[in-house]
Design a protein around this motif. Sequence first.
Motif, PDB file in Angstrom:
ATOM      1  N   HIS A 164     -51.135 -51.307  37.913  1.00 10.35           N
ATOM      2  CA  HIS A 164     -51.642 -50.165  38.669  1.00 10.35           C
ATOM      3  C   HIS A 164     -51.417 -50.260  40.174  1.00 10.35           C
ATOM      4  O   HIS A 164     -51.610 -49.261  40.872  1.00 10.35           O
ATOM      5  CB  HIS A 164     -53.141 -49.981  38.407  1.00 10.35           C
TER       6      HIS A 164
ATOM      7  N   SER B  59     -46.206 -49.267  30.783  1.00  5.60           N
ATOM      8  CA  SER B  59     -46.048 -48.399  31.940  1.00  5.60           C
ATOM      9  C   SER B  59     -44.575 -48.024  31.999  1.00  5.60           C
ATOM     10  O   SER B  59     -43.731 -48.679  31.377  1.00  5.60           O
ATOM     11  CB  SER B  59     -46.525 -49.071  33.231  1.00  5.60           C
TER      12      SER B  59
ATOM     13  N   GLY C 192     -51.786 -41.871  31.887  1.00 10.60           N
ATOM     14  CA  GLY C 192     -52.080 -41.691  33.297  1.00 10.60           C
ATOM     15  C   GLY C 192     -50.803 -41.607  34.101  1.00 10.60           C
ATOM     16  O   GLY C 192     -49.750 -42.078  33.662  1.00 10.60           O
ATOM     17  N   GLU C 193     -50.874 -40.986  35.255  1.00 12.65           N
ATOM     18  CA  GLU C 193     -49.738 -40.957  36.173  1.00 12.65           C
ATOM     19  C   GLU C 193     -50.248 -41.291  37.564  1.00 12.65           C
ATOM     20  O   GLU C 193     -51.243 -40.735  38.022  1.00 12.65           O
ATOM     21  CB  GLU C 193     -49.052 -39.597  36.204  1.00 12.65           C
ATOM     22  N   TRP C 194     -49.557 -42.218  38.204  1.00 11.60           N
ATOM     23  CA  TRP C 194     -49.843 -42.561  39.586  1.00 11.60           C
ATOM     24  C   TRP C 194     -48.853 -41.805  40.474  1.00 11.60           C
ATOM     25  O   TRP C 194     -47.656 -41.799  40.211  1.00 11.60           O
ATOM     26  CB  TRP C 194     -49.680 -44.055  39.826  1.00 11.60           C
TER      27      TRP C 194
ATOM     28  N   HIS D 279     -54.441 -41.171  41.027  1.00 11.67           N
ATOM     29  CA  HIS D 279     -54.273 -41.480  39.605  1.00 11.67           C
ATOM     30  C   HIS D 279     -54.788 -40.288  38.805  1.00 11.67           C
ATOM     31  O   HIS D 279     -55.968 -39.954  38.883  1.00 11.67           O
ATOM     32  CB  HIS D 279     -55.061 -42.744  39.250  1.00 11.67           C
TER      33      HIS D 279
END
Length: 180
Positions: free
Chosen positions: A11, A90, A131-133, A138
């Motif tokens: 992350h 990821s 999820g997308e950063w 986030h």
Amino acid sequence: MARSHPYNFAHVLLPQLAWRRPSAVRRELSDPYLARELLQYIWEKAAENLPAAETVPPKGLRLSWHEVAGRVTALFHLPLPQATMEAYYSALVYEEEEPLETEAEEARPRYFTLEATLGLSGPAGTPTMIGEWAGEVHRHLGRGPGGGQPGTAAAFLEILASVLGPLPDPGVPFMRVVRS
């Protein structure tokens, strides 16, 4: 609560590095030897300031390349999560076919995670969330496929394909926001 070591890797450090030097990181990840070295280095950096008891072995850490909705995608296979917010996988999704030569033209790849969430494991696997950063933001994109199953990686990539949608037709102009 997520363990600091795998959380820092998936992350924080991996996306920051990929966004800071998109073309260079992509080239390094494209070389199997350099990719292994880079992943090991980032994994060790993620534990740098942690007590030895909080470090996690990199068991299962590896990289595979895929095409997702016409885009080159680096899929990171991560050590098995033990808590919520830890990622199974990821992915760095590159919009361009080839890395650009000049740093000024570089587009940042999109970065997605398939994270363990609260809930009971069942025959379909452990509950997950996509999820997308984007920088320090986030976003939760919805439920993911059951984690810890043989087809979890493929199901994650299929969901990413639907999130990304088709590439725009090269003859159709589209707006791109450029930061100045």
